[in-house]
Write an enzyme that holds these catalytic residues in place. Sequence first.
Site, PDB file in Angstrom:
ATOM      1  N   ARG A   1       4.798 -16.734  -8.567  1.00  0.00           N
ATOM      2  CA  ARG A   1       5.033 -16.573  -7.127  1.00  0.00           C
ATOM      3  C   ARG A   1       6.070 -15.490  -6.872  1.00  0.00           C
ATOM      4  O   ARG A   1       7.056 -15.722  -6.177  1.00  0.00           O
ATOM      5  CB  ARG A   1       5.543 -17.885  -6.525  1.00  0.00           C
ATOM      6  CG  ARG A   1       4.651 -19.058  -6.797  1.00  0.00           C
ATOM      7  CD  ARG A   1       3.909 -19.457  -5.558  1.00  0.00           C
ATOM      8  NE  ARG A   1       2.921 -20.480  -5.854  1.00  0.00           N
ATOM      9  CZ  ARG A   1       1.966 -20.839  -5.023  1.00  0.00           C
ATOM     10  NH1 ARG A   1       1.860 -20.248  -3.869  1.00  0.00           N
ATOM     11  NH2 ARG A   1       1.111 -21.772  -5.336  1.00  0.00           N
TER      12      ARG A   1
ATOM     13  N   LYS B   1      -9.378 -19.778   5.749  1.00  0.00           N
ATOM     14  CA  LYS B   1      -9.293 -19.994   4.304  1.00  0.00           C
ATOM     15  C   LYS B   1      -7.965 -19.423   3.823  1.00  0.00           C
ATOM     16  O   LYS B   1      -7.501 -18.406   4.341  1.00  0.00           O
ATOM     17  CB  LYS B   1     -10.468 -19.350   3.576  1.00  0.00           C
ATOM     18  CG  LYS B   1     -10.517 -17.850   3.658  1.00  0.00           C
ATOM     19  CD  LYS B   1     -11.648 -17.301   2.803  1.00  0.00           C
ATOM     20  CE  LYS B   1     -11.510 -15.792   2.719  1.00  0.00           C
ATOM     21  NZ  LYS B   1     -12.778 -15.095   2.587  1.00  0.00           N
TER      22      LYS B   1
ATOM     23  N   ASP C   1       2.570  -3.297  -7.951  1.00  0.00           N
ATOM     24  CA  ASP C   1       3.388  -3.119  -9.163  1.00  0.00           C
ATOM     25  C   ASP C   1       4.161  -1.813  -9.149  1.00  0.00           C
ATOM     26  O   ASP C   1       4.893  -1.525 -10.088  1.00  0.00           O
ATOM     27  CB  ASP C   1       2.498  -3.127 -10.415  1.00  0.00           C
ATOM     28  CG  ASP C   1       1.630  -4.359 -10.473  1.00  0.00           C
ATOM     29  OD1 ASP C   1       2.143  -5.444 -10.150  1.00  0.00           O
ATOM     30  OD2 ASP C   1       0.452  -4.243 -10.807  1.00  0.00           O
TER      31      ASP C   1
ATOM     32  N   GLU D   1     -12.644 -11.826  -2.408  1.00  0.00           N
ATOM     33  CA  GLU D   1     -13.425 -11.923  -1.181  1.00  0.00           C
ATOM     34  C   GLU D   1     -14.896 -11.662  -1.466  1.00  0.00           C
ATOM     35  O   GLU D   1     -15.781 -12.385  -1.013  1.00  0.00           O
ATOM     36  CB  GLU D   1     -12.872 -10.876  -0.212  1.00  0.00           C
ATOM     37  CG  GLU D   1     -13.463 -10.946   1.142  1.00  0.00           C
ATOM     38  CD  GLU D   1     -12.430 -11.357   2.181  1.00  0.00           C
ATOM     39  OE1 GLU D   1     -11.868 -10.476   2.829  1.00  0.00           O
ATOM     40  OE2 GLU D   1     -12.201 -12.553   2.321  1.00  0.00           O
TER      41      GLU D   1
ATOM     42  N   LYS E   1       9.671  -8.376  -8.419  1.00  0.00           N
ATOM     43  CA  LYS E   1       9.273  -7.852  -9.733  1.00  0.00           C
ATOM     44  C   LYS E   1      10.258  -6.778 -10.169  1.00  0.00           C
ATOM     45  O   LYS E   1      10.762  -6.792 -11.289  1.00  0.00           O
ATOM     46  CB  LYS E   1       7.866  -7.243  -9.661  1.00  0.00           C
ATOM     47  CG  LYS E   1       6.752  -8.256  -9.587  1.00  0.00           C
ATOM     48  CD  LYS E   1       5.399  -7.563  -9.633  1.00  0.00           C
ATOM     49  CE  LYS E   1       4.278  -8.578  -9.549  1.00  0.00           C
ATOM     50  NZ  LYS E   1       2.963  -7.967  -9.572  1.00  0.00           N
TER      51      LYS E   1
ATOM     52  N   ASP F   1       2.214  -7.346 -15.228  1.00  0.00           N
ATOM     53  CA  ASP F   1       1.566  -8.004 -14.111  1.00  0.00           C
ATOM     54  C   ASP F   1       0.433  -8.839 -14.709  1.00  0.00           C
ATOM     55  O   ASP F   1       0.025  -8.576 -15.831  1.00  0.00           O
ATOM     56  CB  ASP F   1       1.013  -6.897 -13.210  1.00  0.00           C
ATOM     57  CG  ASP F   1       0.169  -7.456 -12.094  1.00  0.00           C
ATOM     58  OD1 ASP F   1       0.571  -8.468 -11.541  1.00  0.00           O
ATOM     59  OD2 ASP F   1      -0.875  -6.870 -11.804  1.00  0.00           O
ATOM     60  N   LYS F   2      -0.087  -9.832 -13.985  1.00  0.00           N
ATOM     61  CA  LYS F   2      -1.186 -10.595 -14.577  1.00  0.00           C
ATOM     62  C   LYS F   2      -2.553 -10.097 -14.110  1.00  0.00           C
ATOM     63  O   LYS F   2      -3.346  -9.603 -14.897  1.00  0.00           O
ATOM     64  CB  LYS F   2      -1.057 -12.085 -14.278  1.00  0.00           C
ATOM     65  CG  LYS F   2      -2.158 -12.890 -14.959  1.00  0.00           C
ATOM     66  CD  LYS F   2      -2.162 -14.340 -14.528  1.00  0.00           C
ATOM     67  CE  LYS F   2      -2.726 -14.521 -13.149  1.00  0.00           C
ATOM     68  NZ  LYS F   2      -4.183 -14.404 -13.071  1.00  0.00           N
TER      69      LYS F   2
ATOM     70  N   GLY G   1       1.929 -13.488  -9.026  1.00  0.00           N
ATOM     71  CA  GLY G   1       2.044 -14.164  -7.744  1.00  0.00           C
ATOM     72  C   GLY G   1       1.376 -15.527  -7.753  1.00  0.00           C
ATOM     73  O   GLY G   1       1.348 -16.222  -6.743  1.00  0.00           O
TER      74      GLY G   1
END
Length: 1162
Positions: A775, A605, A805, A541, A781, A446-447, A719
């Site tokens: 994305r 947003k 994940d 956030e 995944k 995962d990043k 993503g």
Amino acid sequence: GAKMSRRRADSQGSLGPDDEVMPYSDDETDDELDASSEEELEEPPGAPQPPAEVRPSEMGWKVKANDRPYHHLPEFEKKVFLCIKKSRYSGNAIKTYKYNVLTFIPLNLYEQFKRVANLYFLALLILQIIPDISTLPWYTTLIPLVVVLGVTAIKDLVDDLVRHMYKTSDGSSVCFRFQSSKWRNIEVGDVVRLRKNDFIPADILLLSSSNPNSLCYVETAELDGETNLKFKLGLRVTDEQLQEERQLAEFDALIECEEPNNRLDKFIGTMLWQSERYPLDLDNMLLRGCKVRNTEECHGLVIFAGADTKIMRNGGKTRFKRTKIDELMNYMVYTIFALLILVAAGLAIGHSFWYEEIGSNAWYLYDGKDQSASYRGFLSFWGYIIVLNTMVPISLYVSVEVIRLGQSKFINWDLQMYFAEKDTPAKARTTTLNEQLGQIEYIFSDKTGTLTQNVMQFKKCTIAGRSYGTDLLCCSRPVDWSWNQHADRKFEFMDHSLVAIIRSKKDKDVTEFFKLLSLCHTVMVENKDGELVYQAASPDEGALVTAARNFGYVFLSRTQDTISIKEMDHETTYEMLALLDFNSDRKRMSIILKFPDGRVRLYCKGADTVIYERLSPNSRHKETTQTALDEFANATLRTLCLCYKDISADEYAAWSRKHKDAQVAMVDRDAALDRVYEEIESNLMLIGATAIEDKLQDGVPETIATLAKADIKIWVLTGDKKETAENIGYSCSLLTDDMQIHYGEDVNNNKDGNMSLQIDFVDMACECEAVICCRVTPKQKANVVSLVKKYKKAVTLSIGDGANDVNMIKTADIGVGISGQEGMQAVMSSDYAFAQFRYLERLLLVHGRWSYIRMCKFLRYFFFKNFAFTLVHFWYSFFSGYSSQVAYEDWFITLYNLCYSSLPVLLVGLLDQDVNDKLSLKFPKLYLPGQQGSMFNYKNFFISLFHGIFVSLIIFFIPYGAFLQTMGQDGEAPSDYQSLAVVTASSLIFTVNLQISLDTSYWTFVNCFAVLGSIAIYFGIMFDIHSAGIHVIFPSQFTFTGAASNALRQPYLWLTIILTVGISLLPVICIQFLHKTIWPSVGDKVQRNRKKYEMEMQVEEKKKPSAFQRGRRSRRSAYAFSHSRGYADLISSGRSIRRRPPARGGPQDSIREVPHREAENI
């Protein structure tokens, strides 16, 4: 009812987006859903059916407040077994343990006899009790079996005691229910009072609390590991009418809601009270396992108890993972078994012929039984099965478990994988997969939070087409925030012009921009000693609200329907009309506010892709903002677009009605809300965009470069947008300048129809050195991982840190969780867990490789020693009329695998290392044999088999030849059966113990002690068993009286033993020598020059610090490594560092930061 929930079961499969919103949905299988529909079939036909529209498919659960008998009505019962019925509503007592005092022994034995090997030995034991067949006494099998079962049982017992401890701490907290009560006595429908810092005992609907508006703060660390507080709300109606005990006691609402399930982020229900319907959702629910904080007391109604609670539903079944070596080992045991039957059958046929020809004619062999030759052959077959049973090693499984347990402990104890800042050691959560760590071919990572730190910093923004924060090199001084008393001192921003514009209050766009940031969010605020502390749902956030606070727009407080902020110098309170929350499908959040002057405005947003589709045609700054966004993405920043929309009062009133209807919709409430949200979120006006930096973790580029040299392919699944993903790829040296990049546009693989397409995709992707998928949803995944597993038959490892994940971690052969910012969900479903991505290199290249090598050595040797030991009986049978007579003494057979030959090989399996950890990391190429599986496979197995045959031949025939024509010193011939047994046994013990010494690469005091100790134990026990004393006590069991002392005082026999051992070991020594000199492996080369490399590394370590201060630019874009693929540059001076040509990126690369790199050998 049945038909309805059937439909739900089917639709569950087809709802596409669900998986993305909901990472756990794969746990709830269709079978479970079908099961729930089965239960409903049992309703008695007379039960009053409510009208259809009242009871749609989702709502199968009814709770009546303060009415226990209601829940025991017959309509709520389900069949358990035949005629026994039980209420559908679980009690609140929970069982996490497996055994109790009575059930431990039977249950544990049942579990252990599920193993084929144990059953096989049980069958042997039964055979040995039959007097006609029995060639070996029963204790030769019973003692090893009891030891094996005992060791495993003790291990299970310890595990379970830990669970029992957990249970006693869990079940006895006290909740005040107007009289205090134990957790386990709480039932569905009870009204409960909780105090501050209580754990919540069941899933409870919040009715009222001591805070205004019935807010209640909870800490969800037990559920998802996030330590920040979440707030829950009571409904306004219950808040107003249920404060006193009397009101609570008279509360009689009926709640209809979804059946118990495992989704932590979703709850749908309605409350029917005083003939009004009120919508319930997750914000009204307190889930079991959370803790009440900052709230003096609160009252709630129990909806789900015990096993129905969401947290208990989430302890989903984990998939049982097996290693490749496990599978191989099982096949080999079957192979040996087949061999055993063949050999026994051959010898049995031999016995029949021998008896026909010779046995029946020799008067001195007559045993008084009239049995035919073929019947004797049949008995002989079973006899040989018993004699040769040691070919199938009983202690194999237990030894393997002990070794794996040891390996796991080494991982837990490794200080170099301990992260001091967070006080988290590495943790091996399973003990069955260690050697698989040495065979990994693909890593899926995962990043966010795995490669990066998940600590967000507000870096840049673009407002009305003008970018700020692109720091020009002139002013390297950060902004001074002393004018703002609320500023967060840790916040750094470089661009002074933005602050000047804000303080002048001239620019309307800028004020709108920061007002939006301070209003449109779901952050909670706490006032700690005059300091504002923000609790954000996500780090992004928090970073945005903190930025607004520093620029003078301070979020102060919120209630259920107002938000107060401080705009530069005056406080304003806005009425919040609606909050349209964020989810991973919408990728945006909006808030509708009523300004003090009565205007209604929507602030929104979200991700650029979603916002740009919804902008009004006359919105300005679209192009300029888009170029700014691209620039931010190239600098690997995470971006969000901000926009607003003014709404007229009539428009809002009309929309509000639709919104209310959607909120109480019983079917598909989420979809209904989405449609309503879509309607209002259109024709937006763009203000600008923010850019947040998510820093790489320490040591990520180095780790990735090292793993790539070990031929491990790394795929990053994220993503993010393509640009961001690509730039992160460069910055963590997954992509380098000399690589060619191919973009696979939308390789869709969701239907079964394009099998060939899937295979093409996998083949194409596996050709590449690195793959980045952007994305990607959580479900995808997992799909990518299973594709590679399926078509490449490769060993895969997934590493991730968040709930999204979980699927991927469970799907891969090995799942690694990073215990980081995003909570414990990933760690709970992982096999290994640690705190930093860089530890992965050590886990694989050191622990994984060692575990693999140790396990392979252990297995090869283990099979060898059993063949060498057992096949002596085979050669002996040619001289004993195939009569299943044993070549050794019974007690030797019993103790051989337990005492005489087990310790040295166990230690090799635990401690052996061919090269030390530093060199393992310096030469990643050493990892290749594990990926190819070249150290243990059928070839190695047959080599062990032939080695065993060879040794057994020598051990039997040399003493046999020496005994043929001989005379002792005192004129007696020592050539009796007992002396032969003693000589062969002694030769065998010497041979196998010296053989393991030849295989040991890493000598410690313990290894030495074990080898010498095993030989000493053998002689000690043998002289005891052959003594006269023990024969007097048990005359029938100990028949070799005096054999050892008689045989071993003959020098002739000692010479025989020396000759036998010498001839057994010589060929091995020669072959090993030839291999190491003529065809050395990479490991042999490194081992040979070990001293030289260690010296070099010490010199390098002394030099390190100065060398790395040179390029004082951000690690983000400064490092690229040039490696050719040979060993020469690895061995020479570490690595060369060169700057990336300045084609990509511009002035923004020079964010100052001294690269903190660790020496690569740590």
